[in-house]
Design a protein around this motif. Structure first.
Motif, PDB file in Angstrom:
ATOM      1  N   ILE A 112       1.024  -1.244   0.058  1.00 32.31           N
ATOM      2  CA  ILE A 112      -0.059  -0.104   0.135  1.00 32.31           C
ATOM      3  C   ILE A 112       0.771   1.300  -0.105  1.00 32.31           C
ATOM      4  N   LYS A 113       0.258   2.410  -0.469  1.00 35.47           N
ATOM      5  CA  LYS A 113       0.924   3.643  -0.337  1.00 35.47           C
ATOM      6  C   LYS A 113      -0.138   4.758  -0.061  1.00 35.47           C
ATOM      7  N   VAL A 114       0.680   5.581   1.050  1.00 37.29           N
ATOM      8  CA  VAL A 114      -0.693   6.828   1.417  1.00 37.29           C
ATOM      9  C   VAL A 114      -0.522   7.772   0.366  1.00 37.29           C
ATOM     10  N   MET A 115      -1.630   8.091  -0.247  1.00 38.23           N
ATOM     11  CA  MET A 115      -1.742   8.999  -1.337  1.00 38.23           C
ATOM     12  C   MET A 115      -2.227  10.475  -0.676  1.00 38.23           C
ATOM     13  N   ASN A 116      -3.107  10.558   0.264  1.00 40.19           N
ATOM     14  CA  ASN A 116      -3.547  11.768   0.958  1.00 40.19           C
ATOM     15  C   ASN A 116      -3.546  11.356   2.424  1.00 40.19           C
ATOM     16  N   ALA A 117      -2.578  12.132   3.058  1.00 40.11           N
ATOM     17  CA  ALA A 117      -2.317  11.936   4.342  1.00 40.11           C
ATOM     18  C   ALA A 117      -3.409  12.652   5.290  1.00 40.11           C
ATOM     19  N   LYS A 118      -4.125  13.632   4.615  1.00 39.88           N
ATOM     20  CA  LYS A 118      -5.123  14.238   5.243  1.00 39.88           C
ATOM     21  C   LYS A 118      -6.223  13.100   5.633  1.00 39.88           C
ATOM     22  N   ARG A 119      -6.684  12.520   4.612  1.00 41.13           N
ATOM     23  CA  ARG A 119      -7.783  11.705   4.556  1.00 41.13           C
ATOM     24  C   ARG A 119      -7.416  10.426   5.534  1.00 41.13           C
ATOM     25  N   ALA A 120      -5.869   9.963   5.337  1.00 45.70           N
ATOM     26  CA  ALA A 120      -5.723   8.908   6.214  1.00 45.70           C
ATOM     27  C   ALA A 120      -5.498   9.242   7.593  1.00 45.70           C
ATOM     28  N   PHE A 121      -5.638  10.462   7.961  1.00 42.66           N
ATOM     29  CA  PHE A 121      -5.667  10.966   9.308  1.00 42.66           C
ATOM     30  C   PHE A 121      -6.979  11.183   9.702  1.00 42.66           C
ATOM     31  N   LEU A 122      -7.873  11.513   8.975  1.00 40.40           N
ATOM     32  CA  LEU A 122      -9.263  12.024   9.429  1.00 40.40           C
ATOM     33  C   LEU A 122     -10.234  10.927   9.161  1.00 40.40           C
ATOM     34  N   GLN A 123     -10.014  10.145   8.325  1.00 35.98           N
ATOM     35  CA  GLN A 123     -11.335   9.131   7.933  1.00 35.98           C
ATOM     36  C   GLN A 123     -10.996   7.560   8.632  1.00 35.98           C
TER      37      GLN A 123
END
Length: 359
Positions: A112-123
């Motif tokens: 896997i690879k984090v593409m959007n750190a904001k969504r990975a933090f909030l979702q």
């Protein structure tokens, strides 16, 4: 913060033990110094080149910190780092029941690879653990929808289906599933034993089929060889019979020619004897039969080059017609019966003797 706390604890312990004399101003100065150091320490945030950090102030999300050095509000800020590189998640071994009720165990690896750190933090609470748990349940579901043979032979299909099932939820988390690899699918011990017996039986069946096909082909080849040999033998016998029949026909023709020549020679000799007896008489007047006259005319033709007696005079042999010659296969009958020249020579000598007697 830990450095500040450690410093305050050290100063408090020294005052309590009497090592340092209690002075309110000194204590206040040290406290201010330590607070200043702690403020500077908490206000400076260094982000690594492969990371992004989520910044919250008083619990409120503010922004993402890019790689480099950042100054943030001290004491009231918190950062949450996210590794932006491709990460590997090890999916633990899972037990599943296939569609044909065969128990299997399998494990996999998810990249896997984090593409959007904001969504990975909030979702999502913990995107790594969430992705791993989702991969486990998806792996069991995919294996349950397939038969045992498919689970053992179609790894690419399993990988593709798991990746498709993971892409929907993980996209909402700002995480991209780059690849899924099933490392091992193992049936139970009883199933493995049954599969080995099945494979052995299948191999024996194929060996028997190949052996039977080889024997059949060999039989066909032998039969074909016998057939060709019989055909060649029959053709040879036929050719031999044809040649033998032609030889007999030619021999018959030659015998007929020889018999005809012998008959004419006998007649000629008999006629010569008769003429000789007539010439020995005293009479000068002779009455000769027509046959004898024709005989004399036939052989006078050889002496004078002319014909005596006209048409029908003479004993001439008849030649075979074209149909008979073709039927007997003796197109070159004149060459085969070349012995006629001897008869002509003997006839000429007989004519010469006859002329001498007449004179």
């Amino acid at each position: 913060m830990s450095v500040v706390l450690f410093t305050l604890l050290a100063v408090g312990a020294a005052v309590a033990l009497g090592v340092v004399e209690f002075d309110p101003l000194l204590i206040a100065g040290l406290a201010l110094l330590l607070v200043a150091i702690a403020a500077v320490s908490s206000a400076v945030e260094i982000v690594e080149a492969y990371e992004k950090e989520a910044l919250t102030v008083f619990g409120e999300f503010r922004k993402l910190l890019e790689p480099g050095i950042h100054f943030i509000p001290p004491f009231v800020s918190r950062t949450y780092p996210f590794d932006m590189r491709t990460q590997m998640l090890d999916v633990p071994r899972q037990e599943a029941i296939t569609e044909d009720n065969s128990p299997v165990t399998a494990d996999a690896v998810v990249y896997i690879k984090v593409m959007n750190a904001k969504r990975a933090f909030l979702q999502v609470d913990d995107y790594k653990r969430a992705t791993s748990n989702l991969a486990q349940t998806t792996l069991r579901a995919v294996l349950g929808d397939m038969e045992l043979d498919e689970t053992l032979s179609k790894r690419e299909k399993i990988n593709r289906r798991i990746q498709q099932e993971l892409e929907g939820p993980t996209d909402e988390w700002g995480v991209r599933v780059e690849a899924v690899e099933v490392r091992e699918v193992s049936p139970s011990t009883d199933v493995q034993r049954a599969m080995e017996q099945q494979t052995s039986a299948e191999r024996r069946r194929r060996a028997m089929i190949l052996e039977a096909q080889g024997e059949r082909r060999s039989a066909v080849e032998r039969a074909e060889g016998d057939k060709q040999a019989n055909i060649l033998e029959a053709q040879g016998e036929k050719q031999s019979q044809i040649l033998e029949a032609q030889g007999e026909a030619i021999s018959t023709v030659l015998r007929a020619k020889s018999a005809e020549s012998m008959g004419e020679r006998a007649i000629i000799e008999r006629g010569m004897e008769t003429l000789e007896s007539i010439g020995a008489g005293e009479s000068t007047t002779f009455v000769l039969p027509q046959e004898l006259t024709a005989l004399v005319g036939r052989y006078g033709k050889h002496l004078t080059g002319g014909e005596i007696g006209g048409e029908g005079a003479g004993l001439e042999s008849r030649a075979f017609d074209e149909e008979t010659r073709e039927l007997l296969g003796i197109d070159s009958i004149e060459e085969l019966a070349a012995g006629d020249g001897d008869v002509d020579i003997e006839v000429e000598s007989a004519d010469i003797e006859l002329e001498d007697d007449i004179e």
